[in-house]
Design a protein around this motif. Structure first.
Motif, short mmCIF file in Angstrom:
data_model
loop_
_atom_site.label_atom_id
_atom_site.label_comp_id
_atom_site.label_asym_id
_atom_site.label_seq_id
_atom_site.Cartn_x
_atom_site.Cartn_y
_atom_site.Cartn_z
N LEU A 28 0.84 -1.20 0.00
CA LEU A 28 0.00 0.00 0.00
C LEU A 28 0.88 1.25 0.00
O LEU A 28 0.60 2.23 -0.70
N ASN A 29 1.95 1.18 0.78
CA ASN A 29 2.88 2.30 0.86
C ASN A 29 3.53 2.57 -0.50
O ASN A 29 3.65 3.71 -0.96
N LYS B 82 3.22 5.91 -2.83
CA LYS B 82 4.38 6.66 -3.32
C LYS B 82 4.34 6.81 -4.83
O LYS B 82 4.83 7.80 -5.38
N ASN B 83 3.81 5.78 -5.52
CA ASN B 83 3.76 5.83 -6.98
C ASN B 83 2.49 6.51 -7.50
O ASN B 83 2.12 6.34 -8.65
N GLN C 242 -4.93 0.97 -11.87
CA GLN C 242 -4.88 2.24 -12.60
C GLN C 242 -6.07 2.40 -13.53
O GLN C 242 -6.68 3.45 -13.59
N SER C 243 -6.43 1.29 -14.24
CA SER C 243 -7.57 1.44 -15.17
C SER C 243 -8.88 1.49 -14.41
O SER C 243 -9.83 2.12 -14.84
#
Ligand code: C2E
Ligand code: MG
Ligand code: MG
Length: 309
Positions: free
Chosen positions: A126-127, A131-132, A299-300
């Motif tokens: 999750l971290n 960050k990304n 992401q999608s």
């Protein structure tokens, strides 16, 4: 597990040892059964000892991995959460199923270490996603009934969340009915402590266990997962149909979300949607996979959720 004098042993020690071996065989085959000792078990018991000692070294030997399976809202195909599922690949044994090694870990007192490891991996993941700049998503971690008996679970969870700077809303714990048959009051108290931290609670494999519905309002639950065994019977509807409908109605009246597990076909999907359930976890909407495979899906899914908002 049972053994009988004189065929299975001549001393009390031998009879007890063999009954214990028979009990072990029941536990590693999914529990909830009866097994009489037979000679083959002595061999299996050797295999089990082997499994135990290898499992004991699995973490340090880097043989474990966490896979993630999406829970999907089928109305807009967005991912509403993930479930973390432990995978063990041993160089000699190959892939060992959690259904096989989790009961062993519970039996030999290794489950606490394994679950802490899973929790840390999940929070680390999750971290990384945070960050990304990937919108983090709630991840559910399975908690063994054995682990739930210890009172320090809430503290442990908070320590790990803080260490990885993860907000509690991104973590969910999945428990099963067998966790509270013995002492529902203590478990309810423990779950309340966890929930007070902001971590949510899901009741896994619902409908397979002890099926006393009276306990449900006593527990602080956010989600209920209808077990795959109900869905497997579809399209042979009949009684499962009525049970699923009743479970959904009950959950709605208690304001608990419902997830249907094990949906594999379009037919099953149509069927559960007709019953008013839109959150699915099954091979049809996504198999468990490593984080790197899940990442593009997240992401999608973000895009879909934004588009439909
Ligand atoms: P579960 O928590 O009920 O997890 C769902 C299981 O159903 C997973 O099996 C998943 O791969 C499987 N599944 C999901 N969708 C489908 C489908 O459409 N068809 C079929 N046939 N199966 C589907 P998996 O990963 O083998 O895990 C089995 C069980 O092992 C889990 O059941 C859970 O009780 C336990 N487990 C796994 N990881 C952990 C863990 O970290 N801690 C604990 N305590 N138990 C774990
Ligand atoms: Mg689960
Ligand atoms: Mg389940």
């Amino acid at each position: 597990g049972t053994s009988l004098y004189p065929n299975d042993g001549h001393s009390v020690e031998d009879l007890l040892k063999h009954a214990d071996t028979a009990m072990y065989s029941v536990k590693s085959n999914g529990r909830n059964g009866l097994q009489h000792f037979h000679e083959d078990m002595a061999r299996q018991s050797k295999h089990l000892l082997d499994l135990e000692s290898r499992l004991g070294r699995a973490i340090e030997n880097n043989e474990l991995e966490v896979y993630y399976q999406p829970k999907v809202n089928v109305t807009d195909q967005s991912i509403t959460g993930l479930e973390a599922l432990l995978r063990w690949k041993n160089p000699d044994l190959g892939n060992v199923s959690p259904a096989q090694f989790i009961p062993v870990a519970e039996e030999i007192g290794l489950i606490e270490n394994l679950e802490l490891w899973v929790l840390e991996q999940v929070c680390k993941q999750l971290n990384t996603w945070q960050k990304n700049a990937i919108e983090p998503i709630p991840i559910a971690v399975n908690v063994s009934p054995v682990r739930l008996r210890y009172r320090d679970l809430a503290n442990q969870v908070i320590t790990v969340l803080n260490h990885f700077q993860i907000s509690p809303q991104y973590l969910q714990l999945e428990i099963t009915e067998s966790a509270f048959i013995e002492d529902i009051e203590t478990v309810a108290e423990q779950l309340q402590q966890i929930r007070d931290t902001g971590v949510s609670i899901s009741l896994d494999d619902f409908g397979t266990g002890y099926s006393s519905l009276s306990y449900l309002p006593k527990l602080p639950l956010d989600e209920l997962k209808i077990d795959a065994s109900f869905i497997r019977k579809i399209p042979d509807c009949g009684i499962s149909d009525k049970i699923i409908k009743a479970i959904i109605a009950m959950a709605q009246s208690l304001e608990i979300d419902v997830v249907v597990e094990g949906v594999e076909t379009e037919l099953q999907l149509r069927y559960v949607r007709n019953l008013g359930c839109n959150i699915i976890q099954g091979y049809l909407t996504g198999k468990p996979a490593p984080a790197l495979v899940i990442e593009p899906l997240l992401q999608s899914s973000e895009k879909k959720a934004t588009a439909s908002a």
